[in-house]
Design a protein around this motif. Structure first.
Motif, PDB file in Angstrom:
ATOM      1  N   VAL A 166       0.844  -1.200   0.000  1.00 55.18           N
ATOM      2  CA  VAL A 166       0.000   0.000   0.000  1.00 55.18           C
ATOM      3  C   VAL A 166       0.877   1.248   0.000  1.00 55.18           C
ATOM      4  CG1 VAL A 166      -1.750   1.312   1.254  1.00 55.18           C
ATOM      5  CG2 VAL A 166      -1.875  -1.186   1.194  1.00 55.18           C
ATOM      6  N   ASN A 167       1.796   1.313   0.944  1.00 58.01           N
ATOM      7  CA  ASN A 167       2.657   2.479   1.073  1.00 58.01           C
ATOM      8  C   ASN A 167       3.676   2.574  -0.067  1.00 58.01           C
ATOM      9  OD1 ASN A 167       1.401   3.236   3.493  1.00 58.01           O
ATOM     10  ND2 ASN A 167       2.796   1.997   4.723  1.00 58.01           N
ATOM     11  N   LYS A 215     -11.285   1.203  -1.473  1.00 55.55           N
ATOM     12  CA  LYS A 215     -11.442   2.657  -1.531  1.00 55.55           C
ATOM     13  C   LYS A 215     -10.213   3.373  -0.974  1.00 55.55           C
ATOM     14  CE  LYS A 215     -16.505   2.635  -1.213  1.00 55.55           C
ATOM     15  NZ  LYS A 215     -17.683   3.024  -0.386  1.00 55.55           N
ATOM     16  N   VAL A 216      -9.664   2.822   0.107  1.00 54.16           N
ATOM     17  CA  VAL A 216      -8.468   3.425   0.694  1.00 54.16           C
ATOM     18  C   VAL A 216      -7.296   3.346  -0.280  1.00 54.16           C
ATOM     19  CG1 VAL A 216      -6.765   3.228   2.543  1.00 54.16           C
ATOM     20  CG2 VAL A 216      -9.200   2.967   3.063  1.00 54.16           C
ATOM     21  N   ILE A 217      -7.127   2.200  -0.914  1.00 50.62           N
ATOM     22  CA  ILE A 217      -6.037   2.017  -1.870  1.00 50.62           C
ATOM     23  C   ILE A 217      -6.206   2.946  -3.056  1.00 50.62           C
ATOM     24  CG2 ILE A 217      -4.944   0.379  -3.455  1.00 50.62           C
ATOM     25  CD1 ILE A 217      -5.715  -1.840  -1.449  1.00 50.62           C
ATOM     26  N   GLU A 218      -7.407   3.035  -3.568  1.00 49.26           N
ATOM     27  CA  GLU A 218      -7.669   3.915  -4.717  1.00 49.26           C
ATOM     28  C   GLU A 218      -7.377   5.374  -4.376  1.00 49.26           C
ATOM     29  OE1 GLU A 218     -11.228   1.336  -6.935  1.00 49.26           O
ATOM     30  OE2 GLU A 218     -11.727   2.971  -5.546  1.00 49.26           O
ATOM     31  N   ALA A 244      -3.430  -5.343  -7.711  1.00 53.39           N
ATOM     32  CA  ALA A 244      -2.213  -5.980  -7.191  1.00 53.39           C
ATOM     33  C   ALA A 244      -2.057  -5.714  -5.697  1.00 53.39           C
ATOM     34  CB  ALA A 244      -0.996  -5.474  -7.954  1.00 53.39           C
ATOM     35  N   VAL A 245      -2.272  -4.467  -5.278  1.00 55.62           N
ATOM     36  CA  VAL A 245      -2.149  -4.128  -3.866  1.00 55.62           C
ATOM     37  C   VAL A 245      -3.244  -4.801  -3.058  1.00 55.62           C
ATOM     38  CG1 VAL A 245      -2.198  -2.246  -2.197  1.00 55.62           C
ATOM     39  CG2 VAL A 245      -1.004  -1.953  -4.371  1.00 55.62           C
ATOM     40  N   LEU A 246      -4.442  -4.848  -3.606  1.00 54.99           N
ATOM     41  CA  LEU A 246      -5.558  -5.497  -2.908  1.00 54.99           C
ATOM     42  C   LEU A 246      -5.256  -6.977  -2.682  1.00 54.99           C
ATOM     43  CD1 LEU A 246      -8.329  -4.486  -1.881  1.00 54.99           C
ATOM     44  CD2 LEU A 246      -9.328  -5.466  -3.950  1.00 54.99           C
ATOM     45  N   ALA A 247      -4.624  -7.624  -3.662  1.00 53.34           N
ATOM     46  CA  ALA A 247      -4.247  -9.030  -3.501  1.00 53.34           C
ATOM     47  C   ALA A 247      -3.175  -9.184  -2.441  1.00 53.34           C
ATOM     48  CB  ALA A 247      -3.750  -9.589  -4.836  1.00 53.34           C
ATOM     49  N   SER A 248      -2.200  -8.279  -2.442  1.00 61.19           N
ATOM     50  CA  SER A 248      -1.090  -8.365  -1.491  1.00 61.19           C
ATOM     51  C   SER A 248      -1.544  -8.117  -0.058  1.00 61.19           C
ATOM     52  CB  SER A 248      -0.004  -7.347  -1.865  1.00 61.19           C
ATOM     53  OG  SER A 248       1.136  -7.491  -1.059  1.00 61.19           O
TER      54      SER A 248
END
Length: 367
Positions: A109-110, A165-168, A206-210
Protein backbone atom coordinates in the motif's frame (compact mmCIF):
# COMPACT_ATOMS: atom_id res chain seq x y z
CA UNK A 1 14.89 -16.52 -67.18
CA UNK A 2 14.47 -12.75 -67.07
CA UNK A 3 11.31 -13.31 -65.00
CA UNK A 4 13.12 -15.60 -62.59
CA UNK A 5 15.98 -13.12 -62.28
CA UNK A 6 13.45 -10.40 -61.57
CA UNK A 7 11.82 -12.51 -58.83
CA UNK A 8 15.18 -13.23 -57.27
CA UNK A 9 16.15 -9.57 -57.30
CA UNK A 10 12.81 -8.66 -55.73
CA UNK A 11 13.27 -11.28 -52.98
CA UNK A 12 16.72 -9.93 -52.17
CA UNK A 13 15.55 -6.34 -52.11
CA UNK A 14 12.53 -7.26 -49.98
CA UNK A 15 14.70 -9.18 -47.48
CA UNK A 16 17.06 -6.22 -47.18
CA UNK A 17 14.06 -3.94 -46.67
CA UNK A 18 12.70 -6.16 -43.87
CA UNK A 19 16.08 -6.28 -42.10
CA UNK A 20 16.51 -2.52 -42.33
CA UNK A 21 12.96 -2.00 -41.03
CA UNK A 22 13.57 -4.28 -38.03
CA UNK A 23 16.84 -2.52 -37.22
CA UNK A 24 15.15 0.86 -37.38
CA UNK A 25 12.32 -0.41 -35.20
CA UNK A 26 14.77 -1.60 -32.54
CA UNK A 27 16.58 1.73 -32.62
CA UNK A 28 13.32 3.64 -32.28
CA UNK A 29 12.26 1.52 -29.29
CA UNK A 30 15.66 1.99 -27.64
CA UNK A 31 15.56 5.74 -28.27
CA UNK A 32 12.01 5.93 -26.86
CA UNK A 33 13.00 4.10 -23.68
CA UNK A 34 16.05 6.32 -23.24
CA UNK A 35 13.96 9.45 -23.65
CA UNK A 36 11.42 8.11 -21.14
CA UNK A 37 14.21 7.59 -18.60
CA UNK A 38 15.53 11.09 -19.21
CA UNK A 39 12.03 12.55 -18.86
CA UNK A 40 11.58 10.72 -15.53
CA UNK A 41 14.92 12.03 -14.28
CA UNK A 42 14.04 15.58 -15.26
CA UNK A 43 10.69 15.29 -13.51
CA UNK A 44 12.43 14.13 -10.34
CA UNK A 45 14.90 16.99 -10.65
CA UNK A 46 12.09 19.51 -11.08
CA UNK A 47 10.46 18.20 -7.93
CA UNK A 48 13.75 18.56 -6.08
CA UNK A 49 13.93 14.89 -5.08
CA UNK A 50 17.28 14.16 -6.78
CA UNK A 51 20.32 16.37 -7.40
CA UNK A 52 20.23 18.24 -10.70
CA UNK A 53 23.54 16.70 -11.81
CA UNK A 54 22.50 13.10 -11.31
CA UNK A 55 21.87 12.73 -15.04
CA UNK A 56 24.30 15.20 -16.55
CA UNK A 57 24.66 13.76 -20.03
CA UNK A 58 21.90 12.17 -22.07
CA UNK A 59 24.53 10.12 -23.91
CA UNK A 60 25.80 8.44 -20.70
CA UNK A 61 22.98 5.92 -20.38
CA UNK A 62 25.37 2.99 -20.24
CA UNK A 63 27.31 4.54 -17.35
CA UNK A 64 24.07 5.35 -15.55
CA UNK A 65 22.91 1.75 -15.87
CA UNK A 66 26.14 0.55 -14.27
CA UNK A 67 25.86 2.63 -11.11
CA UNK A 68 24.96 0.77 -7.89
CA UNK A 69 21.27 0.04 -7.51
CA UNK A 70 19.44 1.17 -4.38
CA UNK A 71 16.19 -0.59 -3.49
CA UNK A 72 13.49 0.28 -0.99
CA UNK A 73 11.76 -2.70 0.67
CA UNK A 74 8.58 -2.16 2.68
CA UNK A 75 7.43 -5.01 4.91
CA UNK A 76 3.94 -5.93 6.00
CA UNK A 77 2.59 -5.06 9.42
CA UNK A 78 -1.11 -4.16 9.39
CA UNK A 79 -2.06 -0.92 11.11
CA UNK A 80 1.57 -0.50 12.14
CA UNK A 81 2.19 0.44 8.54
CA UNK A 82 1.74 3.99 9.84
CA UNK A 83 5.36 3.68 11.02
CA UNK A 84 6.44 3.55 7.39
CA UNK A 85 4.67 6.84 6.71
CA UNK A 86 6.87 8.58 9.27
CA UNK A 87 9.93 6.90 7.78
CA UNK A 88 8.95 7.94 4.26
CA UNK A 89 8.44 11.51 5.46
CA UNK A 90 12.07 11.69 6.55
CA UNK A 91 13.36 9.98 3.41
CA UNK A 92 11.39 12.34 1.18
CA UNK A 93 12.57 15.38 3.14
CA UNK A 94 16.14 14.30 2.44
CA UNK A 95 15.53 13.74 -1.26
CA UNK A 96 15.87 9.95 -1.12
CA UNK A 97 14.55 8.29 -4.28
CA UNK A 98 15.30 4.56 -4.73
CA UNK A 99 15.86 2.87 -8.07
CA UNK A 100 13.23 0.24 -7.30
CA UNK A 101 10.55 -0.42 -4.70
CA UNK A 102 9.30 -3.75 -3.37
CA UNK A 103 6.30 -4.05 -1.07
CA UNK A 104 4.30 -6.62 0.82
CA UNK A 105 0.83 -6.23 2.35
CA UNK A 106 0.60 -2.79 3.97
CA UNK A 107 4.11 -2.24 2.63
CA UNK A 108 2.60 -2.66 -0.84
CA UNK A 109 0.00 0.00 0.00
CA UNK A 110 2.66 2.48 1.07
CA UNK A 111 5.25 1.43 -1.51
CA UNK A 112 2.97 1.72 -4.53
CA UNK A 113 1.71 5.12 -3.40
CA UNK A 114 5.29 6.36 -2.82
CA UNK A 115 6.36 5.00 -6.22
CA UNK A 116 3.79 7.26 -7.88
CA UNK A 117 4.99 10.45 -6.19
CA UNK A 118 8.29 10.06 -4.26
CA UNK A 119 8.25 13.65 -3.03
CA UNK A 120 7.39 15.45 0.19
CA UNK A 121 4.04 16.41 -1.31
CA UNK A 122 3.32 12.81 -2.21
CA UNK A 123 4.12 11.55 1.29
CA UNK A 124 2.05 14.36 2.80
CA UNK A 125 -0.91 13.11 0.81
CA UNK A 126 -0.32 9.60 2.14
CA UNK A 127 -0.09 11.00 5.66
CA UNK A 128 -3.46 12.70 5.36
CA UNK A 129 -5.08 9.46 4.25
CA UNK A 130 -3.55 7.49 7.12
CA UNK A 131 -4.49 10.10 9.70
CA UNK A 132 -8.11 9.93 8.60
CA UNK A 133 -8.47 6.14 8.72
CA UNK A 134 -10.89 4.49 11.12
CA UNK A 135 -11.84 0.89 11.83
CA UNK A 136 -15.02 1.20 9.74
CA UNK A 137 -13.09 2.59 6.75
CA UNK A 138 -11.00 -0.56 6.37
CA UNK A 139 -13.12 -3.16 8.18
CA UNK A 140 -16.73 -2.19 7.41
CA UNK A 141 -19.20 -3.95 9.71
CA UNK A 142 -22.77 -4.83 8.89
CA UNK A 143 -25.73 -4.58 11.22
CA UNK A 144 -25.25 -8.19 12.31
CA UNK A 145 -21.62 -8.43 13.34
CA UNK A 146 -19.99 -10.47 16.06
CA UNK A 147 -17.75 -13.47 16.87
CA UNK A 148 -20.19 -15.82 15.14
CA UNK A 149 -19.12 -14.37 11.78
CA UNK A 150 -15.79 -16.20 12.12
CA UNK A 151 -17.74 -19.49 11.95
CA UNK A 152 -19.77 -18.72 8.84
CA UNK A 153 -19.19 -20.55 5.58
CA UNK A 154 -17.54 -17.70 3.73
CA UNK A 155 -14.08 -16.64 2.52
CA UNK A 156 -13.62 -13.89 5.05
CA UNK A 157 -15.08 -11.96 7.93
CA UNK A 158 -14.94 -8.62 6.12
CA UNK A 159 -15.38 -7.51 2.53
CA UNK A 160 -12.53 -5.65 0.87
CA UNK A 161 -14.71 -2.81 -0.42
CA UNK A 162 -13.48 -0.40 2.24
CA UNK A 163 -9.85 -1.38 1.72
CA UNK A 164 -10.23 -0.92 -2.04
CA UNK A 165 -11.44 2.66 -1.53
CA UNK A 166 -8.47 3.43 0.69
CA UNK A 167 -6.04 2.02 -1.87
CA UNK A 168 -7.67 3.92 -4.72
CA UNK A 169 -7.42 7.15 -2.74
CA UNK A 170 -3.69 6.67 -2.24
CA UNK A 171 -2.66 5.78 -5.80
CA UNK A 172 -2.75 8.43 -8.52
CA UNK A 173 -2.00 6.11 -11.46
CA UNK A 174 -3.74 3.04 -12.87
CA UNK A 175 -1.06 0.53 -13.84
CA UNK A 176 2.08 -0.51 -12.00
CA UNK A 177 4.23 0.14 -15.04
CA UNK A 178 3.12 3.80 -14.97
CA UNK A 179 4.81 4.50 -11.63
CA UNK A 180 7.58 7.10 -11.47
CA UNK A 181 9.80 4.58 -9.64
CA UNK A 182 9.58 0.93 -10.80
CA UNK A 183 7.59 -0.95 -8.17
CA UNK A 184 6.73 -4.60 -7.53
CA UNK A 185 4.32 -6.15 -5.03
CA UNK A 186 3.96 -9.75 -3.93
CA UNK A 187 0.91 -11.88 -3.19
CA UNK A 188 0.41 -15.55 -2.36
CA UNK A 189 -1.13 -17.78 -5.03
CA UNK A 190 -3.84 -20.16 -3.84
CA UNK A 191 -3.18 -22.33 -6.90
CA UNK A 192 0.24 -23.55 -5.74
CA UNK A 193 1.01 -21.67 -2.51
CA UNK A 194 3.90 -19.83 -4.14
CA UNK A 195 4.67 -16.14 -4.21
CA UNK A 196 3.51 -14.20 -7.24
CA UNK A 197 5.12 -10.90 -8.16
CA UNK A 198 3.09 -8.21 -9.85
CA UNK A 199 5.17 -5.87 -12.00
CA UNK A 200 2.51 -4.67 -14.40
CA UNK A 201 -1.26 -4.42 -14.63
CA UNK A 202 -3.80 -2.82 -12.32
CA UNK A 203 -2.02 -1.24 -9.37
CA UNK A 204 -5.13 -1.31 -7.19
CA UNK A 205 -5.85 -5.01 -7.84
CA UNK A 206 -2.21 -5.98 -7.19
CA UNK A 207 -2.15 -4.13 -3.87
CA UNK A 208 -5.56 -5.50 -2.91
CA UNK A 209 -4.25 -9.03 -3.50
CA UNK A 210 -1.09 -8.36 -1.49
CA UNK A 211 -3.19 -7.13 1.47
CA UNK A 212 -5.79 -9.91 1.50
CA UNK A 213 -5.21 -11.11 5.08
CA UNK A 214 -6.36 -14.75 5.32
CA UNK A 215 -9.82 -15.07 6.91
CA UNK A 216 -10.00 -11.28 7.35
CA UNK A 217 -10.32 -10.25 3.69
CA UNK A 218 -11.44 -12.40 0.73
CA UNK A 219 -8.94 -13.70 -1.85
CA UNK A 220 -8.55 -11.49 -4.92
CA UNK A 221 -9.12 -12.86 -8.42
CA UNK A 222 -6.57 -11.74 -11.01
CA UNK A 223 -6.19 -13.40 -14.40
CA UNK A 224 -8.16 -16.46 -13.35
CA UNK A 225 -6.08 -17.11 -10.21
CA UNK A 226 -6.86 -16.29 -6.60
CA UNK A 227 -4.42 -14.53 -4.30
CA UNK A 228 -4.07 -13.75 -0.60
CA UNK A 229 -1.72 -11.64 1.51
CA UNK A 230 1.89 -11.64 0.29
CA UNK A 231 3.13 -11.69 3.88
CA UNK A 232 2.20 -15.36 4.05
CA UNK A 233 5.15 -16.25 1.81
CA UNK A 234 7.40 -13.18 1.81
CA UNK A 235 6.81 -10.45 4.36
CA UNK A 236 10.17 -8.72 3.79
CA UNK A 237 11.08 -9.21 0.10
CA UNK A 238 14.78 -8.78 0.62
CA UNK A 239 15.83 -11.58 -1.71
CA UNK A 240 13.77 -10.14 -4.55
CA UNK A 241 15.74 -6.91 -4.38
CA UNK A 242 19.07 -8.77 -4.23
CA UNK A 243 18.19 -10.95 -7.21
CA UNK A 244 17.32 -7.82 -9.19
CA UNK A 245 20.85 -6.50 -8.66
CA UNK A 246 20.38 -4.14 -5.73
CA UNK A 247 23.59 -3.63 -3.73
CA UNK A 248 22.14 -1.19 -1.22
CA UNK A 249 18.76 -2.01 0.28
CA UNK A 250 16.78 0.16 2.66
CA UNK A 251 14.22 -1.91 4.59
CA UNK A 252 11.27 -0.34 6.38
CA UNK A 253 9.93 -2.74 9.01
CA UNK A 254 6.82 -2.29 11.14
CA UNK A 255 8.18 -4.27 14.10
CA UNK A 256 11.62 -5.19 15.47
CA UNK A 257 13.55 -7.79 13.42
CA UNK A 258 13.30 -10.23 16.31
CA UNK A 259 9.90 -11.28 17.60
CA UNK A 260 8.70 -12.40 21.01
CA UNK A 261 5.30 -14.14 20.74
CA UNK A 262 2.65 -13.00 23.15
CA UNK A 263 -0.45 -14.67 24.53
CA UNK A 264 -3.36 -14.21 22.10
CA UNK A 265 -6.74 -13.26 23.49
CA UNK A 266 -8.81 -14.36 20.50
CA UNK A 267 -8.57 -17.11 17.84
CA UNK A 268 -7.88 -14.57 15.08
CA UNK A 269 -4.99 -13.18 17.13
CA UNK A 270 -3.56 -16.68 17.52
CA UNK A 271 -3.68 -17.10 13.74
CA UNK A 272 -1.96 -13.77 13.15
CA UNK A 273 0.58 -14.61 15.87
CA UNK A 274 1.58 -17.78 14.03
CA UNK A 275 1.89 -15.82 10.78
CA UNK A 276 4.17 -13.23 12.39
CA UNK A 277 6.40 -15.95 13.84
CA UNK A 278 6.75 -17.49 10.38
CA UNK A 279 7.60 -14.27 8.57
CA UNK A 280 10.16 -13.22 11.16
CA UNK A 281 11.89 -16.58 10.84
CA UNK A 282 12.34 -16.10 7.09
CA UNK A 283 13.71 -12.58 7.47
CA UNK A 284 16.22 -13.74 10.10
CA UNK A 285 17.35 -16.54 7.80
CA UNK A 286 17.83 -14.26 4.80
CA UNK A 287 19.70 -11.68 6.85
CA UNK A 288 22.12 -14.35 8.03
CA UNK A 289 22.78 -15.41 4.42
CA UNK A 290 23.45 -12.06 2.76
CA UNK A 291 25.81 -12.31 -0.21
CA UNK A 292 29.11 -10.39 0.04
CA UNK A 293 28.91 -6.79 -1.10
CA UNK A 294 25.26 -6.32 -0.17
CA UNK A 295 24.50 -3.49 2.26
CA UNK A 296 21.18 -3.67 4.08
CA UNK A 297 20.00 -0.70 6.13
CA UNK A 298 17.06 -1.49 8.38
CA UNK A 299 14.67 1.06 9.83
CA UNK A 300 12.62 -0.72 12.45
CA UNK A 301 9.68 -0.07 14.72
CA UNK A 302 9.43 -0.70 18.43
CA UNK A 303 7.86 -3.76 19.99
CA UNK A 304 4.18 -4.19 19.12
CA UNK A 305 2.00 -3.14 22.07
CA UNK A 306 -0.52 -5.89 21.27
CA UNK A 307 -3.13 -3.57 19.87
CA UNK A 308 -6.03 -5.06 17.94
CA UNK A 309 -5.44 -5.69 14.25
CA UNK A 310 -8.20 -3.20 13.40
CA UNK A 311 -7.15 -0.45 15.82
CA UNK A 312 -6.13 2.84 14.16
CA UNK A 313 -6.10 4.89 17.36
CA UNK A 314 -2.28 5.04 17.52
CA UNK A 315 -1.65 6.19 13.95
CA UNK A 316 -0.29 9.61 14.91
CA UNK A 317 2.04 8.13 17.53
CA UNK A 318 3.32 5.51 15.08
CA UNK A 319 4.04 8.14 12.42
CA UNK A 320 6.01 10.17 14.95
CA UNK A 321 7.93 7.06 16.00
CA UNK A 322 8.72 6.25 12.37
CA UNK A 323 10.11 9.75 11.85
CA UNK A 324 12.30 9.50 14.92
CA UNK A 325 13.80 6.18 13.91
CA UNK A 326 14.33 7.05 10.24
CA UNK A 327 16.15 10.29 11.04
CA UNK A 328 19.19 8.54 12.49
CA UNK A 329 19.30 6.08 9.59
CA UNK A 330 19.45 8.92 7.08
CA UNK A 331 22.10 10.78 9.06
CA UNK A 332 24.35 7.81 9.69
CA UNK A 333 24.25 6.27 6.24
CA UNK A 334 24.00 9.42 4.12
CA UNK A 335 21.08 8.14 2.10
CA UNK A 336 20.59 11.58 0.53
CA UNK A 337 21.40 15.22 0.99
CA UNK A 338 19.24 16.77 3.71
CA UNK A 339 16.46 19.08 2.64
CA UNK A 340 15.08 22.15 4.40
CA UNK A 341 13.72 21.71 7.89
CA UNK A 342 15.06 19.95 10.96
CA UNK A 343 14.47 16.24 11.39
CA UNK A 344 14.31 14.64 14.85
CA UNK A 345 16.79 11.92 15.67
CA UNK A 346 16.21 8.49 17.14
CA UNK A 347 17.42 4.86 17.26
CA UNK A 348 18.16 2.82 14.16
CA UNK A 349 19.51 -0.58 13.12
CA UNK A 350 22.10 -1.40 10.50
CA UNK A 351 23.21 -4.71 9.02
CA UNK A 352 25.74 -5.70 6.37
CA UNK A 353 27.45 -8.85 5.20
CA UNK A 354 29.63 -10.81 5.53
CA UNK A 355 31.35 -9.40 8.62
CA UNK A 356 29.01 -10.95 11.19
CA UNK A 357 27.81 -14.57 11.16
CA UNK A 358 24.55 -13.47 12.73
CA UNK A 359 23.71 -9.89 11.72
CA UNK A 360 20.51 -9.92 13.75
CA UNK A 361 22.44 -10.24 16.99
CA UNK A 362 25.55 -8.30 15.93
CA UNK A 363 24.46 -4.83 14.78
CA UNK A 364 26.87 -2.11 13.81
CA UNK A 365 28.84 -1.00 16.94
CA UNK A 366 27.84 2.56 16.16
CA UNK A 367 24.30 1.74 17.25
Amino acid sequence: MPLEASDTAFAIVFSVFVVITLVLLVLVIRFTLQRAGIARARWLESEGVIPADRYEDEDEDDETDERPMTALVLAGGGTRGALQIGMLQVLAEHGFVPDRIYGTSVGAVNGVAFAGDPTRAGVERMTEIWMGLTRDDVYPQGRLHGPWMYLQQRDSVFTNSGLRKVIEAGIDYERLEDAVVPVEVVATSLADGQERWFTYGSAVDAVLASTAIPAIFPPVDIGGDRYIDGAVVNNVPLRRAIDAGATRIVVLLCTPPTYTPGSPRRPVEAMLNALVISVHARFAREMSQLPPGIEVIVCTGSEDKRQDFDDFSTTAALIAEGRSEAAEVVRRHHLAEPGPGAVPEGPAAYYSAPESPDPLTHPDPAT
